[in-house]
Scaffold this motif. Structure first.
Motif, PDB file in Angstrom:
ATOM      1  N   UNK A  40       5.036  43.806 -14.034  1.00  0.00           N
ATOM      2  CA  UNK A  40       5.177  44.141 -15.459  1.00  0.00           C
ATOM      3  C   UNK A  40       5.186  42.871 -16.306  1.00  0.00           C
ATOM      4  N   UNK A  41       5.618  41.754 -15.731  1.00  0.00           N
ATOM      5  CA  UNK A  41       5.593  40.473 -16.440  1.00  0.00           C
ATOM      6  C   UNK A  41       4.275  39.735 -16.223  1.00  0.00           C
ATOM      7  N   UNK A  42       3.690  39.850 -15.039  1.00  0.00           N
ATOM      8  CA  UNK A  42       2.419  39.179 -14.760  1.00  0.00           C
ATOM      9  C   UNK A  42       1.253  39.822 -15.504  1.00  0.00           C
ATOM     10  N   UNK A  43       1.272  41.130 -15.625  1.00  0.00           N
ATOM     11  CA  UNK A  43       0.179  41.884 -16.240  1.00  0.00           C
ATOM     12  C   UNK A  43       0.730  42.828 -17.313  1.00  0.00           C
ATOM     13  N   UNK A  44       1.303  42.285 -18.386  1.00  0.00           N
ATOM     14  CA  UNK A  44       1.983  43.138 -19.371  1.00  0.00           C
ATOM     15  C   UNK A  44       1.055  44.131 -20.069  1.00  0.00           C
ATOM     16  N   UNK A  45      -0.188  43.755 -20.312  1.00  0.00           N
ATOM     17  CA  UNK A  45      -1.101  44.669 -21.011  1.00  0.00           C
ATOM     18  C   UNK A  45      -1.433  45.892 -20.155  1.00  0.00           C
ATOM     19  N   UNK A  46      -1.549  45.682 -18.848  1.00  0.00           N
ATOM     20  CA  UNK A  46      -1.929  46.777 -17.959  1.00  0.00           C
ATOM     21  C   UNK A  46      -0.732  47.542 -17.399  1.00  0.00           C
ATOM     22  N   UNK A  47       0.366  46.832 -17.084  1.00  0.00           N
ATOM     23  CA  UNK A  47       1.477  47.457 -16.360  1.00  0.00           C
ATOM     24  C   UNK A  47       2.819  47.390 -17.078  1.00  0.00           C
ATOM     25  N   UNK A  52       3.170  51.011 -21.412  1.00  0.00           N
ATOM     26  CA  UNK A  52       4.191  51.839 -22.039  1.00  0.00           C
ATOM     27  C   UNK A  52       3.716  52.349 -23.404  1.00  0.00           C
ATOM     28  N   UNK A  53       3.017  51.490 -24.153  1.00  0.00           N
ATOM     29  CA  UNK A  53       2.464  51.913 -25.452  1.00  0.00           C
ATOM     30  C   UNK A  53       1.412  52.992 -25.244  1.00  0.00           C
ATOM     31  N   UNK A  54       0.568  52.807 -24.242  1.00  0.00           N
ATOM     32  CA  UNK A  54      -0.512  53.764 -23.964  1.00  0.00           C
ATOM     33  C   UNK A  54       0.014  55.163 -23.643  1.00  0.00           C
ATOM     34  N   UNK A  55       1.137  55.226 -22.930  1.00  0.00           N
ATOM     35  CA  UNK A  55       1.671  56.545 -22.559  1.00  0.00           C
ATOM     36  C   UNK A  55       2.666  57.073 -23.585  1.00  0.00           C
ATOM     37  N   UNK A  59       9.192  51.765 -28.484  1.00  0.00           N
ATOM     38  CA  UNK A  59       9.456  50.310 -28.429  1.00  0.00           C
ATOM     39  C   UNK A  59       8.945  49.676 -27.143  1.00  0.00           C
ATOM     40  N   UNK A  60       7.653  49.800 -26.869  1.00  0.00           N
ATOM     41  CA  UNK A  60       7.129  49.301 -25.599  1.00  0.00           C
ATOM     42  C   UNK A  60       7.303  47.797 -25.415  1.00  0.00           C
ATOM     43  N   UNK A  61       7.312  47.032 -26.512  1.00  0.00           N
ATOM     44  CA  UNK A  61       7.473  45.576 -26.407  1.00  0.00           C
ATOM     45  C   UNK A  61       8.874  45.194 -25.934  1.00  0.00           C
ATOM     46  N   UNK A  62       9.829  46.085 -26.095  1.00  0.00           N
ATOM     47  CA  UNK A  62      11.187  45.868 -25.588  1.00  0.00           C
ATOM     48  C   UNK A  62      11.365  46.590 -24.256  1.00  0.00           C
ATOM     49  N   UNK A  97      11.891  59.036 -15.505  1.00  0.00           N
ATOM     50  CA  UNK A  97      11.119  58.807 -16.734  1.00  0.00           C
ATOM     51  C   UNK A  97       9.635  58.655 -16.398  1.00  0.00           C
ATOM     52  N   UNK A  98       9.330  57.944 -15.324  1.00  0.00           N
ATOM     53  CA  UNK A  98       7.922  57.763 -14.924  1.00  0.00           C
ATOM     54  C   UNK A  98       7.271  59.108 -14.606  1.00  0.00           C
ATOM     55  N   UNK A  99       7.969  59.943 -13.888  1.00  0.00           N
ATOM     56  CA  UNK A  99       7.419  61.256 -13.543  1.00  0.00           C
ATOM     57  C   UNK A  99       7.248  62.105 -14.795  1.00  0.00           C
ATOM     58  N   UNK A 100       8.261  62.114 -15.650  1.00  0.00           N
ATOM     59  CA  UNK A 100       8.181  62.933 -16.870  1.00  0.00           C
ATOM     60  C   UNK A 100       7.094  62.446 -17.814  1.00  0.00           C
ATOM     61  N   UNK A 101       6.920  61.130 -17.924  1.00  0.00           N
ATOM     62  CA  UNK A 101       5.977  60.601 -18.914  1.00  0.00           C
ATOM     63  C   UNK A 101       4.548  60.475 -18.398  1.00  0.00           C
ATOM     64  N   UNK A 102       4.356  60.383 -17.082  1.00  0.00           N
ATOM     65  CA  UNK A 102       2.993  60.193 -16.566  1.00  0.00           C
ATOM     66  C   UNK A 102       2.514  61.302 -15.648  1.00  0.00           C
ATOM     67  N   UNK A 103       3.404  61.949 -14.942  1.00  0.00           N
ATOM     68  CA  UNK A 103       2.953  62.960 -13.971  1.00  0.00           C
ATOM     69  C   UNK A 103       2.986  64.372 -14.525  1.00  0.00           C
TER      70      UNK A 103
END
Length: 156
Positions: A40-47, A52-55, A59-62, A97-103
């Protein structure tokens, strides 16, 4: 009739009923969360924040760096078998949260089997973290070592 002395908070957190083989669950859960947190730190735009903004998370930047830090810290604790039960709680929240927001959206749009395929890692991490919350880190852990050390001291 005398009551048993109350267990210390440290003892309640560190005691474990899991066998030594629980180290395999700890290695799996801890390494996946540690790796994902670092990414999440190495590839912030993708992961991280970008994902977080895409899904649509707020406050995805936080939230992106916060979740990454939680995954790194709790993943490392799980790997060490230190405060494993406490570390499992935020990881369970992350997975819910991951399951609720992406699955769940995949379930609604593409059906059960598409969701089941996409959720396999999330499901495994959720169940692994739940297992560790319930039984603890196992006998090959710092938690077990601390519990043994605490048991050898006389009660206060």
């Amino acid at each position: 009739m005398s009551a048993a002395p109350p267990r210390s908070l440290l003892r309640r957190i560190t005691e474990t009923s899991a066998p030594a083989s629980a180290v395999l669950i700890r290695l799996t859960v801890g390494s996946v969360f540690l790796s994902e947190g670092i990414q999440k730190f190495l590839f912030p735009a993708e992961l991280g924040a970008g994902r977080f903004a895409k899904i649509g998370l707020p406050s995805p930047e936080i939230l992106g760096p916060f979740v990454g830090a939680v995954e790194i810290a709790c993943g490392a604790l799980v790997l060490l078998g230190l405060a494993t039960r406490l570390a499992a709680v935020p990881l369970i929240v992350v997975m819910l949260v991951a399951i609720a927001s992406t699955k769940v959206p995949i379930l609604v749009k593409r059906g059960f089997w598409a969701m089941a395929h996409e959720a396999r890692t999330d499901w495994a991490m959720l169940l692994g973290a739940l297992f560790l919350l319930i039984v603890g880190a196992g006998s090959l852990s710092l938690d077990a070592r601390l519990a043994r050390r605490g048991a050898s001291r006389p009660p206060r």
